[in-house]
Design an enzyme around this catalytic site. Structure first.
Site, PDB file in Angstrom:
ATOM      1  N   LEU A  87      -7.240   3.131  -5.329  1.00  0.00           N
ATOM      2  CA  LEU A  87      -8.606   2.298  -4.902  1.00  0.00           C
ATOM      3  C   LEU A  87      -8.225   1.646  -3.707  1.00  0.00           C
ATOM      4  O   LEU A  87      -9.116   1.820  -2.620  1.00  0.00           O
ATOM      5  CB  LEU A  87      -8.907   1.297  -6.005  1.00  0.00           C
ATOM      6  CG  LEU A  87      -9.945   0.486  -5.802  1.00  0.00           C
ATOM      7  CD1 LEU A  87     -11.116   1.279  -5.157  1.00  0.00           C
ATOM      8  CD2 LEU A  87     -10.296  -0.528  -6.798  1.00  0.00           C
ATOM      9  N   LYS A  88      -7.022   1.220  -3.355  1.00  0.00           N
ATOM     10  CA  LYS A  88      -6.653   0.679  -2.130  1.00  0.00           C
ATOM     11  C   LYS A  88      -6.814   1.603  -1.145  1.00  0.00           C
ATOM     12  O   LYS A  88      -7.140   1.268   0.032  1.00  0.00           O
ATOM     13  CB  LYS A  88      -5.265   0.032  -2.354  1.00  0.00           C
ATOM     14  CG  LYS A  88      -4.495  -0.530  -1.139  1.00  0.00           C
ATOM     15  CD  LYS A  88      -5.450  -1.448  -0.495  1.00  0.00           C
ATOM     16  CE  LYS A  88      -4.336  -2.140   0.786  1.00  0.00           C
ATOM     17  NZ  LYS A  88      -5.272  -2.984   1.537  1.00  0.00           N
ATOM     18  N   LEU A  89      -6.085   2.593  -1.136  1.00  0.00           N
ATOM     19  CA  LEU A  89      -6.119   3.757  -0.342  1.00  0.00           C
ATOM     20  C   LEU A  89      -7.582   4.358   0.176  1.00  0.00           C
ATOM     21  O   LEU A  89      -7.723   4.556   1.317  1.00  0.00           O
ATOM     22  CB  LEU A  89      -5.371   5.005  -0.404  1.00  0.00           C
ATOM     23  CG  LEU A  89      -3.853   5.108  -0.358  1.00  0.00           C
ATOM     24  CD1 LEU A  89      -3.204   6.507  -0.712  1.00  0.00           C
ATOM     25  CD2 LEU A  89      -3.568   4.557   0.956  1.00  0.00           C
TER      26      LEU A  89
ATOM     27  N   VAL B 260      -3.655  -5.431  -2.569  1.00  0.00           N
ATOM     28  CA  VAL B 260      -4.569  -6.236  -2.292  1.00  0.00           C
ATOM     29  C   VAL B 260      -5.464  -5.909  -0.883  1.00  0.00           C
ATOM     30  O   VAL B 260      -5.108  -5.028  -0.238  1.00  0.00           O
ATOM     31  CB  VAL B 260      -4.042  -7.650  -1.971  1.00  0.00           C
ATOM     32  CG1 VAL B 260      -3.116  -8.262  -3.031  1.00  0.00           C
ATOM     33  CG2 VAL B 260      -2.942  -7.641  -0.686  1.00  0.00           C
TER      34      VAL B 260
ATOM     35  N   THR C 129       0.826  -1.161  -0.061  1.00  0.00           N
ATOM     36  CA  THR C 129       0.065   0.096   0.021  1.00  0.00           C
ATOM     37  C   THR C 129       0.805   1.303   0.119  1.00  0.00           C
ATOM     38  O   THR C 129       1.596   1.364   0.946  1.00  0.00           O
ATOM     39  CB  THR C 129      -0.958   0.029   1.056  1.00  0.00           C
ATOM     40  OG1 THR C 129      -1.690  -1.177   1.183  1.00  0.00           O
ATOM     41  CG2 THR C 129      -1.825   1.147   1.251  1.00  0.00           C
TER      42      THR C 129
END
Length: 292
Positions: free
Chosen positions: A167-169, A118, A93
């Protein structure tokens, strides 16, 4: 196929073990060598320098703590010179800006770069049920789809490099905000003398419910945060990354900055390496101290 795996901590270790179970050769490096023992026992080749892992493989997976660790491990002078003709898949991340800058450096060294952060924790990493978000070109996505399916059955191509990181954050911001809000409701109802199972019965039947609430409920009621799948310090790190990136976009960050304060309080209470549900104790601690 031989894959170099750099970063074998809480998530990296079970992910590398998934590759070994699929008969993919793995050469592993970790800055804390003791964490490599389970992988060595499972058949991975162990190296003491990242450049040795990079040279031994055509594909390098990164599961490192942050961008600073990536620069130290992958982009030092000695390691960077070995990137030519190799593919780097960044799965940790970091911010979109950091990912794009690392891509430019990798490409400058003759390699190719894609991101595939992920969503999920240790149980999903062990079972291959992580949600894999890919920032890459269509051809890169297709070329590495089978490899990424070892971690999750349906890797999603989000867009170019940077979009999957964003998107992950955004999802980790939700983790922090939702868990803190749930903890606040729980603490409020405890002080009001409301039966918690009544609260959960109503919550589960409503559109407000999220499965993570039940996953964290017992930890909070028992105030037992040991053996974390995701430590408080990592969620605070990701929250800081979200704030730094969102600030440049001109967004109102009042809500997440308050969540950050609670996470920081949990850190000061020595819960850094414990599960992030420790925000519950941080919220109660504030109420206890303010009542004195």
């Amino acid at each position: 196929m031989k894959v170099a795996f750099l970063g074998t901590g809480l998530m990296g270790q079970p992910m590398a073990q998934r590759l070994l179970a699929a008969d993919i050769q793995v050469v592993a490096y970790n800055r804390t060598p003791e964490k490599l023992a389970p992988l060595q026992a499972a058949g991975a080749e162990i190296v003491t320098q990242p450049r040795h892992a990079i040279r031994a493989a055509d594909c390098i997976i990164l599961m490192l703590t942050n961008a600073a660790a990536i620069y130290q491990v992958l982009l030092s002078d000695t390691a960077w010179r070995t990137l030519e003709g190799r593919t780097i898949i960044q799965m940790g991340t970091i911010t979109p800006t950091e990912s794009q800058e690392i891509r430019d450096t990798v490409v400058g060294g003759g390699g190719e770069y894609l991101e595939a952060p992920v969503l999920g924790s240790i149980p999903e990493a062990k079972s291959g049920q992580l949600i894999v978000m890919v920032g890459a070109t269509q051809s890169q996505y297709q070329n590495h789809l089978q490899l990424l399916k070892n971690f999750g059955s349906e890797p999603l191509l989000v867009g170019p490099v940077g979009t999957a990181a964003a998107l992950k954050l955004s999802l980790n911001q939700l983790i922090a905000s939702m868990t803190t809000s749930f903890a606040l409701s729980l603490a409020f109802l405890q002080r009001q003398g409301v039966n918690i199972e009544s609260f959960m019965q109503v919550l589960r039947a409503s559109s407000l419910y999220a499965p993570t609430f039940d996953k964290k409920l017992q930890r909070m009621l028992e105030e037992n945060y040991a053996n974390p799948n995701f430590p408080t310090k990592h969620l605070l790190k990701d929250t800081d990354l979200f704030i730094s990136e969102a600030k440049a976009l001109g967004l109102d960050l009042g809500s997440i900055e308050s969540v950050r304060h609670i996470l920081y309080t949990a850190m000061k209470m020595s819960f850094a390496n414990d599960d992030y549900s420790s925000v519950f104790s941080a919220i109660k601690e504030w109420g206890d101290s303010s009542a004195e």
